[in-house]
Design an enzyme around this catalytic site. Structure first.
Site, PDB file in Angstrom:
ATOM      1  CB  CYS A  14      66.409  51.949  20.312  1.00 31.32           C
ATOM      2  SG  CYS A  14      65.766  53.435  19.572  1.00 31.32           S
ATOM      3  N   PRO A  15      63.099  51.574  20.949  1.00 35.27           N
ATOM      4  CG  PRO A  15      60.923  52.366  20.427  1.00 35.27           C
ATOM      5  CD  PRO A  15      61.847  51.145  20.312  1.00 35.27           C
TER       6      PRO A  15
END
Length: 75
Positions: A14-15
């Site tokens: 992430c992200p």
């Protein structure tokens, strides 16, 4: 499920799965389906929320041997 394009985001934290999904969706036509493969468990909530907030439709979600698979139709 059929898709117009497949995004391999396995191994990305992430992200990055969201960033790559956003980039791919910009290049697609309305109504086309993007299939996303990721190993980031956070993507389950992230991609669901992202699809809803951007007017795209999460068609299906599957988990297969640690790989999360999403099918999102561009709104």
């Amino acid at each position: 499920m059929n898709s117009d394009k497949v995004l391999d985001a396995k191994g990305l934290a992430c992200p990055m799965p969201i960033v790559k999904t956003k980039k791919e969706m910009k290049e697609m036509e309305s109504g086309q389906v993007l299939e996303i493969h990721t190993t980031d468990q956070g993507a389950k909530s992230d991609l669901t929320a992202w699809a809803k907030s951007t007017g795209n439709e999460l068609l299906e979600f599957q988990e297969d041997a640690g790989v999360l698979k999403f099918w999102i139709r561009k709104g």
